[in-house]
Design an enzyme around this catalytic site. Structure first.
Site, short mmCIF file in Angstrom:
data_model
loop_
_atom_site.label_atom_id
_atom_site.label_comp_id
_atom_site.label_asym_id
_atom_site.label_seq_id
_atom_site.Cartn_x
_atom_site.Cartn_y
_atom_site.Cartn_z
N GLU A 1 -20.40 49.37 -7.61
CA GLU A 1 -21.49 49.67 -6.67
C GLU A 1 -21.66 51.18 -6.64
OE1 GLU A 1 -20.21 48.03 -2.91
OE2 GLU A 1 -19.64 46.17 -3.89
N LYS B 1 -21.82 54.67 -5.01
CA LYS B 1 -21.25 55.17 -3.76
C LYS B 1 -22.32 56.02 -3.08
CE LYS B 1 -17.06 57.30 -2.00
NZ LYS B 1 -17.69 58.12 -0.99
N ASP C 1 -23.98 58.38 -0.43
CA ASP C 1 -23.46 59.48 0.38
C ASP C 1 -24.10 59.45 1.77
OD1 ASP C 1 -21.83 61.60 0.75
OD2 ASP C 1 -23.22 63.07 -0.05
N TYR D 1 -22.38 46.37 2.17
CA TYR D 1 -21.47 46.12 1.06
C TYR D 1 -20.22 45.31 1.38
CZ TYR D 1 -19.81 50.76 2.73
OH TYR D 1 -19.41 51.81 3.50
N LYS E 1 -15.40 59.20 -8.48
CA LYS E 1 -16.33 60.26 -8.10
C LYS E 1 -16.88 61.00 -9.32
CE LYS E 1 -15.96 60.98 -3.48
NZ LYS E 1 -15.19 61.97 -2.95
N CYS F 1 -4.93 97.31 5.23
CA CYS F 1 -5.46 96.07 5.80
C CYS F 1 -6.87 96.30 6.35
CB CYS F 1 -4.53 95.59 6.92
SG CYS F 1 -5.22 94.22 7.85
N CYS G 1 -6.54 95.90 10.48
CA CYS G 1 -5.82 96.84 11.35
C CYS G 1 -5.65 98.22 10.73
CB CYS G 1 -4.47 96.25 11.76
SG CYS G 1 -3.31 96.19 10.38
N CYS H 1 -0.60 92.12 4.63
CA CYS H 1 -0.49 93.06 5.74
C CYS H 1 0.80 92.67 6.46
CB CYS H 1 -1.69 92.91 6.67
SG CYS H 1 -1.47 93.81 8.20
N CYS I 1 -1.04 93.00 13.85
CA CYS I 1 -2.40 92.99 13.29
C CYS I 1 -3.21 91.87 13.96
CB CYS I 1 -2.34 92.76 11.78
SG CYS I 1 -3.95 92.45 11.05
S1 IVH Z 1 -16.21 50.05 0.33
C1 IVH Z 1 -12.14 49.01 1.92
N1 IVH Z 1 -18.52 50.43 -0.89
O1 IVH Z 1 -17.30 55.60 0.83
C2 IVH Z 1 -13.52 49.28 1.42
N2 IVH Z 1 -17.69 52.19 0.48
O2 IVH Z 1 -14.70 56.83 0.31
C3 IVH Z 1 -14.05 50.61 1.87
N3 IVH Z 1 -19.16 54.14 0.60
O3 IVH Z 1 -15.92 55.01 4.01
C4 IVH Z 1 -15.43 50.94 1.62
N4 IVH Z 1 -20.74 53.37 -0.71
O4 IVH Z 1 -18.49 55.27 3.82
C5 IVH Z 1 -17.59 50.96 -0.08
N5 IVH Z 1 -20.52 50.60 -2.01
C6 IVH Z 1 -19.62 51.13 -1.21
C7 IVH Z 1 -19.78 52.42 -0.63
C8 IVH Z 1 -18.77 52.91 0.20
C9 IVH Z 1 -20.35 54.38 0.05
C10 IVH Z 1 -18.43 55.10 1.48
C11 IVH Z 1 -17.94 54.51 2.78
C12 IVH Z 1 -16.45 54.67 2.76
C13 IVH Z 1 -16.28 55.80 1.77
C14 IVH Z 1 -14.91 55.74 1.13
#
Ligand code: IVH
Length: 684
Positions: free
Chosen positions: A119, A121, A123, A235, A326, A420, A423, A438, A443
């Site tokens: 899925e 992620k 933000d 989700y 990430k 520094c 001071c 320092c 200070c």
């Molecule tokens: S699952 C135990 N699914 O990412 C399962 N989280 O780094 C926990 N987030 O706190 C979360 N998209 O705010 C899940 N498709 C997704 C997500 C997601 C964004 C965020 C969420 C979580 C954070 C964790």
């Protein structure tokens, strides 16, 4: 009357359906004018018969009365966070790890391909929604995962969150309670628009959509939230009490059910049948995601089968069956406008590049650490230079390199100050140290840092003493030492800018309460170099009163498992300095705790997760352990391992050929451990 009731229900159904098609499916079916007419008819009927209004009526999305405050609520089921991975190798490491964690009887899944759901992620901010008998009854923010803020009124304004679940999804038999989790977020165009408005009103713009979302959710007036047009992707689905498996067996099925229940689920999700397929998804979306109308910062990979998820369970903080993959650091060019030098609590001088603001990894970056004089020489960075800066996730931004070909003429190499900047006293740089310090005990910069450390959460935890107040107290020369805090009176505090009688009393009260904090926290609060909170606990247990520690020989301190020579040295030296001895005497008179109580020892011993709450970074090649093995050991003991050193790091585990992480940790005064010391710490 019966007719009116029937008509009201009919109208609600029509409006709900039209709104679902518009906001969730993005396939409008009704013309705006028709929709408005139905809505007005419903509103009129409800106005004339307020007794027929129900909380799930489409007219109830926006509350008329602003809230006065938000209440904390305990989540029915805790919200875990996710472990991060930053590249495909770390994804593979995660995959190996969960397989190793399976009971030996699961030979098949240890080696076989399994299904993963990928899925995007999003933000934004996680929300926990509760539906009782199919009606939205509570919505809360994640908070610390156990307790969140109840913001139901604001959540109702989010049109893609149904106020009533579609009963068809459950074949008409709606469960008594359903918990839905998902991410609320601001679409990028709304985010830009909000920031433009903020700039016009001379307000600071939000750094990223996540902060803007959090700011929006915290509005007391739901009419303002309504205008901000938050959106939501669901989700996670929990149906407590019932055997979830009777309804869904996999995450993929749960996502499908969430859609049938009336939620928006991110359409980019993918069911993958092997790890290489997951890696491909991650790589494909790295560039594709930039075309989406919302911000994403990675991919969440979840093991599809709930049965397997159950077998794997959770560590203290994370599910073992999921990982946040990430996207890597973002880099961008910008111009150095100034190089300033900051003085920290340990007296270390840290040069900072002040740069023309750039957008990086979703945040605005205008300052980056240059670590120390060596790093400056290495980079040959000068005011006026164009540089490449990098920022990844929560990591402190840093300057990667200087584009010397773009250097304007007439620039001068930057030289670290000999005095520094706060001071004015001469600074020193010890042999074999990269840091310039320092060493003037009075200070103001060191004093400010020491007080901020003393009041911090893991130390004396004095609430209400923020950075601004500490700075004022030092600048106005009200406080010259941590011990002076205990002589503050509400009257004295009231003389400060913007300090009312009530707040002053509260702060004095909080300071006074800190006298009950245990000896281990007091010891940590003293800010002795290399003494983090775990070391302080260890010391407090071995030296149950301050005199014993103050009089202990170097060898005796070093004789404790988990305490290396450097730490022992630092402690021994600290107690030999007369001003430190005076400080202890004054704090004893102020009635702080300098002896270990029985319960404190018991509490410390009770936790077999001895590294719980501690953050580690590993650098260099360790003599016997592989990096993953060391990481595994730390995590099993409840510790967390991250990739880069920051203020939040408690220990840096150092092997051969350690690089900049070591210097950075030293700058920040973080405890350094060898592999042997780590093993001792775990073995104890
Ligand atoms: S699952 C135990 N699914 O990412 C399962 N989280 O780094 C926990 N987030 O706190 C979360 N998209 O705010 C899940 N498709 C997704 C997500 C997601 C964004 C965020 C969420 C979580 C954070 C964790």
């Amino acid at each position: 009357m019966l007719d009116i009731k029937t008509r009201i229900e009919e109208l609600r159904k029509l409006i709900q359906k039209a709104s679902y098609e518009y906001y969730v499916l993005d396939r409008p079916t009704l013309e705006d004018t028709v929709y408005d007419r139905l809505y007005r008819e419903l509103q009129e009927l409800e106005n004339n018969h307020p007794e027929l209004i129900t909380t799930d009526s489409p007219t109830q999305r926006v509350g008329e009365k602003p809230a006065t405050q938000f209440n904390s609520v305990r989540h029915h089921i805790p919200l875990y966070s996710l472990e991060n991975a930053f590249n495909v190798d770390e994804l593979k490491a995660w995959d190996n790890r969960w397989r190793r964690n399976l009971p030996p009887s699961n030979t098949e899944e240890r080696t076989a391909d399994v299904e993963y759901v990928c899925e995007l992620k999003i933000d934004g901010n996680a929300l926990a929604l509760t539906y009782e008998e199919g009606i939205l009854t509570r919505g809360a923010t994640r908070g610390d995962g156990l307790m969140g803020e109840e913001i139901t009124q604001n959540i109702r304004t989010i049109r893609s969150i149904p106020l009533r679940l579609h009963p068809e999804a459950f074949g008409g038999k709606i469960p008594a309670r359903v918990e839905v989790r998902g991410e609320t977020f601001l679409p990028l165009d709304v985010f830009t628009q909000i920031n433009e408005e903020r700039l016009q009103n001379h307000e600071t713009p939000f750094a990223n959509p996540r902060n803007a979302t959090a700011g929006t959710l915290r509005q007391l007036d739901s009419r303002i939230v309504d205008k901000r047009k938050l959106d939501f992707f669901a989700y996670t689905l929990h149906i407590p009490g019932e055997d979830d498996a009777s309804i869904t067996n996999t995450q993929w099925e749960a996502l499908e059910l969430l859609q049938n229940m009336g939620f928006k689920v991110n359409p980019k999700m993918k069911l993958c049948h092997s790890l290489p397929e997951v890696a491909k998804y991650y790589e494909d979306w790295d560039t594709e995601r930039l075309n989406l109308p919302y911000m994403t910062d990675g991919v969440v990979v979840k093991i599809n089968a709930f049965k397997l998820q159950e077998q794997l369970g959770f560590t203290q903080k994370f599910p073992r069956w999921a990982v946040a993959l990430k996207y890597a650091a973002e880099e961008a060019p910008t111009v150095v406008e100034n190089i300033s030098v900051n003085v920290g609590r340990t007296g270390a001088l840290t040069p900072l590049a002040e740069m023309r603001p750039v957008q990086l990894a979703g945040t605005t970056v205008s300052r980056a650490t240059l670590h120390n004089g060596d790093r400056i020489n290495q980079l040959d960075i000068r005011i006026g230079d164009t540089v490449i800066v990098r920022k990844a996730g929560e990591i402190i931004p840093e300057v990667l390199r200087v584009l010397t070909e773009l250097r304007p003429s007439g620039t001068e190499p930057f030289v670290m100050p000999t005095h520094c900047p706060v001071c004015g006293q001469p600074v020193v740089r010890e042999k074999d140290e990269a840091v310039t310090r320092c060493v003037n005990a009075s200070c103001p910069a060191i004093l400010k840092g020491s007080i901020e450390h003393w009041v911090s959460r893991d130390a004396l935890d004095i609430r209400g003493m923020g950075e601004k107040l500490v700075h004022q107290l030092v600048d106005k020369e009200v406080v010259h030492s941590v011990a002076d805090l205990y002589e503050l009176t509400p009257e004295k505090l009231c003389e400060l800018e913007r300090m009312g009688k009530k707040s002053a009393e509260k702060i004095v009260d909080a300071i006074s309460k800190s006298k009950n904090q245990p000896w281990s926290r007091v010891l940590y609060g003293l800010g002795i170099r290399h003494v983090g909170s775990v070391t302080a606990q260890l010391l407090a247990e071995k030296f149950p009163c301050v005199e014993e520690l103050a009089n202990a020989s170097r060898a005796k301190i070093e004789g404790i498992y988990g305490i290396g020579g450097e730490i022992a040295d630092s402690i021994y030296q600290w107690f030999r300095i007369p001003s430190n001895q005076t400080l202890i005497e004054r704090l004893i008179i102020a009635e702080l705790q300098f002896t270990t109580t029985f319960t404190e020892v018991a509490n410390n011993r009770d936790s077999n997760q001895k590294l719980a709450g501690k953050t580690f970074v590993i650098t260099g090649t360790l003599p016997t352990l592989k990096r993953d093995e060391a990481k595994g050991l730390i995590q099993t003991a409840g510790g967390k391992v991250t990739d880069s050193v920051s203020k939040k790091t408690d220990f840096l585990v150092v092997g051969a050929e350690a690089g900049s992480k070591l210097t950075k940790a030293e700058n920040l005064g973080i405890a350094i451990l060898s592999e042997a010391q780590l093993l001792e710490m775990l073995a104890e």
